[in-house]
Structures are given as structure tokens and as C-alpha cells.
Design an enzyme around this catalytic site. Sequence first.
Site, mmCIF file in Angstrom:
data_model
loop_
_atom_site.group_PDB
_atom_site.id
_atom_site.type_symbol
_atom_site.label_atom_id
_atom_site.label_comp_id
_atom_site.label_asym_id
_atom_site.label_seq_id
_atom_site.Cartn_x
_atom_site.Cartn_y
_atom_site.Cartn_z
ATOM 1 N N GLU A 17 50.319 32.759 -37.838
ATOM 2 C CA GLU A 17 50.125 32.366 -38.916
ATOM 3 C C GLU A 17 49.663 30.959 -39.958
ATOM 4 O O GLU A 17 50.126 29.276 -38.904
ATOM 5 C CB GLU A 17 51.173 32.166 -40.377
ATOM 6 N N HIS A 23 55.803 14.983 -41.724
ATOM 7 C CA HIS A 23 56.628 15.266 -42.768
ATOM 8 C C HIS A 23 56.359 13.496 -43.847
ATOM 9 O O HIS A 23 57.505 13.476 -44.414
ATOM 10 C CB HIS A 23 57.885 15.841 -42.966
ATOM 11 N N ASP A 36 56.055 22.327 -40.800
ATOM 12 C CA ASP A 36 55.403 23.475 -41.904
ATOM 13 C C ASP A 36 53.764 22.918 -42.007
ATOM 14 O O ASP A 36 53.103 21.527 -42.609
ATOM 15 C CB ASP A 36 55.482 23.390 -43.172
ATOM 16 N N LYS A 64 54.341 30.832 -39.154
ATOM 17 C CA LYS A 64 53.186 29.468 -39.223
ATOM 18 C C LYS A 64 53.288 29.136 -37.331
ATOM 19 O O LYS A 64 54.545 28.794 -36.423
ATOM 20 C CB LYS A 64 54.072 28.536 -39.753
ATOM 21 N N ARG A 105 57.269 37.279 -43.932
ATOM 22 C CA ARG A 105 57.101 35.889 -43.230
ATOM 23 C C ARG A 105 57.970 35.197 -43.043
ATOM 24 O O ARG A 105 59.082 35.294 -43.575
ATOM 25 C CB ARG A 105 56.293 34.804 -44.813
ATOM 26 N N GLU A 159 62.393 28.974 -50.630
ATOM 27 C CA GLU A 159 61.214 27.932 -51.556
ATOM 28 C C GLU A 159 61.933 29.110 -52.799
ATOM 29 O O GLU A 159 61.043 28.779 -53.706
ATOM 30 C CB GLU A 159 59.951 27.373 -51.344
ATOM 31 N N LYS A 194 56.286 36.612 -49.015
ATOM 32 C CA LYS A 194 57.824 35.941 -48.582
ATOM 33 C C LYS A 194 58.856 35.968 -49.551
ATOM 34 O O LYS A 194 59.012 35.786 -51.020
ATOM 35 C CB LYS A 194 57.295 34.324 -49.211
ATOM 36 N N GLU A 222 45.874 21.162 -46.614
ATOM 37 C CA GLU A 222 47.343 21.041 -47.050
ATOM 38 C C GLU A 222 47.413 19.392 -46.813
ATOM 39 O O GLU A 222 47.714 18.722 -47.803
ATOM 40 C CB GLU A 222 48.613 21.602 -46.570
ATOM 41 N N ARG A 248 65.954 22.019 -41.292
ATOM 42 C CA ARG A 248 64.865 23.045 -41.500
ATOM 43 C C ARG A 248 64.346 23.530 -39.931
ATOM 44 O O ARG A 248 63.890 24.388 -40.502
ATOM 45 C CB ARG A 248 63.683 22.237 -42.832
ATOM 46 N N ASN A 284 53.453 32.901 -52.811
ATOM 47 C CA ASN A 284 53.678 33.129 -54.512
ATOM 48 C C ASN A 284 53.513 34.010 -55.154
ATOM 49 O O ASN A 284 52.419 33.203 -56.190
ATOM 50 C CB ASN A 284 54.120 31.355 -55.004
HETATM 51 C C1 GCU Z 1 54.005 24.780 -48.230
HETATM 52 C C2 GCU Z 1 53.542 24.586 -49.339
HETATM 53 C C3 GCU Z 1 53.450 25.203 -50.709
HETATM 54 C C4 GCU Z 1 53.307 27.668 -49.992
HETATM 55 C C5 GCU Z 1 54.826 27.184 -48.650
HETATM 56 C C6 GCU Z 1 54.346 28.103 -48.054
HETATM 57 O O1 GCU Z 1 54.929 24.407 -48.024
HETATM 58 O O2 GCU Z 1 52.955 23.592 -49.510
HETATM 59 O O3 GCU Z 1 52.584 25.138 -51.308
HETATM 60 O O4 GCU Z 1 53.849 28.126 -51.322
HETATM 61 O O5 GCU Z 1 54.611 26.199 -48.259
HETATM 62 O O6 GCU Z 1 54.033 28.510 -46.432
HETATM 63 O O7 GCU Z 1 54.925 29.569 -48.786
#
Ligand code: GCU
Length: 721
Positions: free
Chosen positions: A408, A542, A386, A381, A345, A312, A308, A414, A357, A231
Site C-alpha cells: 500500500e 512524524h 505512516d 503500508k 490491512r 484507529e 481496516k 498527506e 508503534r 474508515n
Molecule cells: C493515516 C491518515 C488517516 C487514515 C489512516 C489509515 O493515519 O492520517 O486519515 O485513516 O492513515 O491509513 O487508515
Amino acid sequence: MKKTLVLLTCIVGTIMLIRTQKSKAEDGYRLWLRYDQIENDSLLNEYRQLVKCITINGESPTMIVAREEIVGGLSGLFGNSVSENEEVKEGTLLIGTPENSLTISSLLADKTLEDIGNEGFLVFSAEVNKQKMTVITGNTDIGVLYGVYHFLKLIQTHQSITELNISGTPKIQHRLLNHWDNLDRKVERGYAGFSLWKWNTLPDYIDPRYKDYARANASVGINGTVITNVNANAQVLTPEYLEKVAALADVFRPYGIRVYLTARFSAPMEIGGLQTADPLQENVIDWWNNKTKEIYSYIPDFGGFLVKANSEGQPGPQNYGRSHAEGANLMARAVKPYNGIVMWRAFVYSNEEPEDRAKQAYNEFKPLDGKFEDNVLIQVKNGPIDFQPREPFHPLFGAMEQTPTMMEFQVTQEYLGQDIHLTYLAPLYEECLHSDTYAKGAGSEVFKVINGSLFDYSETGMAGVSNIGDDRNWCGHPIAQANWYALGQLAWDPEAASEEIAKGWIRMTYSNNQEVIDTMLKIMMISREAGVNYRTPLGLHHQMAWHHHYGPGPWIKDKPRADWTSAYYNKADETGIGFDRTKTGSNAISQYFSPLDEIFGNIETCPEELLLWFHHVPWDFKMKSGNTLWEELCLKYYKGVDQVREMQDTWNTLKGKIDEERFQHVQSLLKIQLEDAIEWRNACLLYYQTFSKMPIPEKYEQPDKSLEHYMKVDRKYLPGS
Ligand code: GCU
């Protein structure tokens, strides 16, 4: 009397000081590079006979750090300083490349260095004029450095060093850590303190820790680091920050580690003053080309970008009606003249899309296969949602024949207890890497996709989302260091076995005592499955609390995004529980190759550990054990808690066998873990029970708190979120 008291106080003070110093030495800072003197005298003497002195050739920055490491390491392990000697004689450890050592070059007569590539090494026993010696060599200095670490590991783990004939070559090219570190030093999903990168004092102050970070990475073969959060913040691409990034790159370079940055897609607007970031616009293309040129003027071996985009809420090419390929190629063309890569990504899913999703990444990327520049890797991933405690492998592995897909993994925990729960993650990584994709029939395992052998990829890579922070022990939980170590080992060789990796780590980080090894191994090897059992058994996923993702929250629903809620995934109702991804449901199974689609799609053949991932299953469904689904769910949740109790009891047997500081730290954390595991179990079962309407079998200890109690638990200010 007074005198005696003073004396006594002094003695007590000194003892305390020694104690503090001793315990300080075992605070975890030294990771697996402890190099303490070998306690077994006969072994020590044997090693001392075999390595009496060191001859090191080469003066490059990499050879300087290789020298530091081997001299420092052996001196520590042997308890005496190991001297350097120009002349090669009996008991010499000879280090260098065939280019800088005639002796090495002549000794290599019957060996080939061709197969070991640019980063590989050879470690072998040799004889010159009847003088026995050991050689560490490679085609490059960095190969030699890897050989040095390997040799030290042999001694750290008490292996024989007579008759050596070892060659090591990484199976994957790009072996990276991804730091989700922000410029304000907060780490997204980081649970071990602040970011290591002290931006406010860089480039002038070089924290010695940067070097220790590089040493640790090089010792496990990691050769790249993305130092900023996915991010992304465009500021890191400004000259002010590039100067700081360059200072870090200078520290890492001798260790063979290249620096990468995350690139915010809208950077041309945010720091470049453009009106658009459309990847097909001439001025945007120019901006990235110029920016890249500028970056390389600061960091000549800059690795490239990690991106990315359109995920999100992050900006991306789709904001301009362009595809992921058009976005990725824009940056790939910019870094190509400098030998850089783009890791784009595949973690994308949209709020507007009603599609499951789990299917969205495949839907987006599969049609783009073959449309990417050859220096783009798609970073996927391990699973399609996730980083859950258990997921099936991501269907993009095996689906992209013409586009390198790289792995990844998440190293930071987490969803697996953060810095508090003991979870050894290598079994999770191994499970994914050994999953058969059937892309080219049976035997098309994920590791063959990743190492490039299945489709002959031009680039290969594996990344781990880092669990490192500025906590004294780097990773928060003392055992979490093993996950960093394992990521490196698996990136070097994705076929390595998690159990062997753990054994090596325990020996180097704790003890070579067999009882300690067996005990710790037992705990580590059940820890991931325990974590699955008390959180999300049988394919559930989840189910965590909102926002911080630490505790349970199966009841989470009615949030702005359905696919951020637990109810979206558990689909619990009176008829049953689980997400129907078969043909009658979202049909996500169709993204897997035959026969996997049929195996996953049939409730009778679907592996039970993934049952509720792919099926909505009636509460009274008969499982293989003869139990109903509800009984089996109860069994798994209770088993998970019992496994934590077992871990606790097993750990307690280590008292006095390892250092007190780390013993107590883990012991205390296991207490919290047990309470949390009970909370997860009770909260989930009580919630699902509102639909199943079935009792928790009497043989189990019954929850002592109500569902309402658990629903009110409100953890505030947890790190990382
Ligand atoms: C998860 C995680 C986020 C992160 C995202 C990603 O959702 O909670 O904090 O930004 O993965 O891999 O981009």
C-alpha cells in the site's frame, strides 16, 4: 468610429475566446491521454505511412472501447481521421485476438501467447502477402486494450513503430487504487476537491467523468478500484447504495476494472440488526454470506473487500477476543465462491499498547502467518509508521512466507505538501521496492515479495491511496497526476525505474521537446528528496502539525494519544535527538532479518538517512561528513530550501515552452512551496535548538521569525482532514 469600436471589440472577443478555449484545452483534464496532433512533420508522415487504416476484430464492450480509443487517439495524433477497413492491406493496424482473427492466428505461428497470461499483449510488425502491417493482440480483449494503450503511447512519445516486437505482461495481479472517499463526497486526506462519485445522482446519472477515470486507469494498467474509505461506512453495503455501486462497476467493466468496497466490521450490527459482529458466531457468518451473495447479484464481478479493523478506533475481530485471521477469514470464505479476495490491512496499532508503534503491525501479524484463507492478502503500508517522507521498508515484507503481503503506497500527498507542493513520489516507491529484506539472503528485495516470486504467493497486489478528486485537473497539483500514473506503472512492473516513468509521463502530458523533458525531469527527480530535507531529514519522522498534517509541528505533545504526537517520535532532549529502536531501546531492529538488524542497530553502520529513525544520537555525534549531528541537520534543512529554489529557477526556464496555464499554475504553487519549506526549516531547527543549545552556523541565512511565531501558526479548514 462606433463601427470600428464594435469590430475591434468583436476581434478582441474572438481572440479571447480562442485563448480561453486553447487554455481550457490545457487545464490538465486530459491527463496523459491528450492525443494532440504531432508537430514534427517528418515523424507524422512516417507514422501515417505505417498506419493507414485500422482493422479491429471483436464486438465485446472491451473491444468497443478499444476501438474508440485507437480511432480517436490516432485521428487526434495524426490530425486526420484514421479509417477502419475490413480488408487487411499495406499499412493496416490489425487488432484482435487469435480467436477472432484468422490473420492474427496465422501470424502468431512462431510466437506464443502462453507466457503473456490473461492481461498481457503483443505488439509486432508483420507482413502478409508482402503487405507490411502492425498487429496488436493478446489472449483476451483486455490484453488487447492494454496493447492499444501501449501502441498509442509509442506514438505519443515519438518512438519508432517499425520493426516492433513488444510483449507486455503485468507482474502483479491486483493493481488497485484505494479511494478514501466518504459517502458525503468528502475525501479523507483528499486535496483535489470532492469525491468523483456522485452518490446522490447515481445510478441514473452517469457522469462522463467516470468513463474518463476508467480510461486513465486502464491506460496505466490499473485493474481494480476500492471506491470507499477504509474508515468505512456500512451504508454502502445496503441495496440503496449497491445499486449505485453497480452502475459504476458497469462503466468500469469494459476497461478491465473491478470494483471493491471497504467492509465495516460492525456492519452486521449497524445495518443487519444483529447484536454482535463476532466472526465466529453462526448468525454473523450467515449475515456476511448472505450480504456477499446480494452484492454479487448486483455486481457479478465484484472484486472483494478491503478492511481496516482494530485500528484507529475502527471495529474489528479483537473486540470479540478474536484474531485478525479469524476476522479476515470470515469475509474471505464469503467471497471465495465468487472468486473474490479480501485485502486485510496491517495498519494497526493500539492506544493501550505501550509498545513502539513501529513494531505493532509485525507483532500482530507475524504470528498469524499461515492462518489466513488463500484469498486473503495482507495489505501493508510501505513503511512501519505512516507514509512519512522517508521510512525504512515495513518489516512485514519478507516476514510472511505463507501469506501474500501486498503493497500500500500513498499517492495522495498527506505528508508531502498535499495539493500545493511539487513532489514526484515514484523515487519513494522505488526506494522501498528495491530495499533488500534479506528474507532469503541477499537479493530478497521488496519487489520480489510483492510480485510473489520470493515465496511463490498465490495472490499478488499493489494499491495506491488515490489523489483523485473532482478538480478539473483531477489531482490538484498539475504534477501530482504523475504520481497516479507512476503507481499504475509500478503496479504493472514493480521493477520499472522512476526516471523512465517520469520521462514517459512528461512526453505524453507536456511535450516531446527534449529541453522540456530534461527540465521537468530534473525538477521531478529532486522533489522528493527536497521534501525530506526541509521536513524530516536524517530519519526524523512524524514532525507535522496536528490534525491537517500540512505544516511543521515538532513541538506537538501532551495529546490524548502519545503516538500521535511529534515528541513521541523525535525524543529530542538535551542529550540528543531520535528514536532509539536498537536493543537498548524499543528493539524494533529485531524485526528485520540479519544482517539488516545489525546494520540498522549499529550507529556507525546505520544509513545516515535513517539514523534518527533507529537511534537517539548525541548532538555532537560525528557524521561521515565530519560535521556534528547538529551541523548536519542544519545542512540538510538548508539544502532542502535551496533545492526548492533550484526547482523554482528551473521551472521558470519553461516559460513559453509549455502552455501558459499549467506553467503559471506550477509557478505560483512553487512560490508557496518555498515559503512553506522555509517555515518547516526554521520551525524545526528553532525547536530542536532549544535542546541542542547550538547555533545555526553563521554562513546560513538566519530565521527571521521566532519559534513562538511558528508555534502560533494555525491553519484552519485545510481540505482532507
Ligand atoms: C493515516 C491518515 C488517516 C487514515 C489512516 C489509515 O493515519 O492520517 O486519515 O485513516 O492513515 O491509513 O487508515
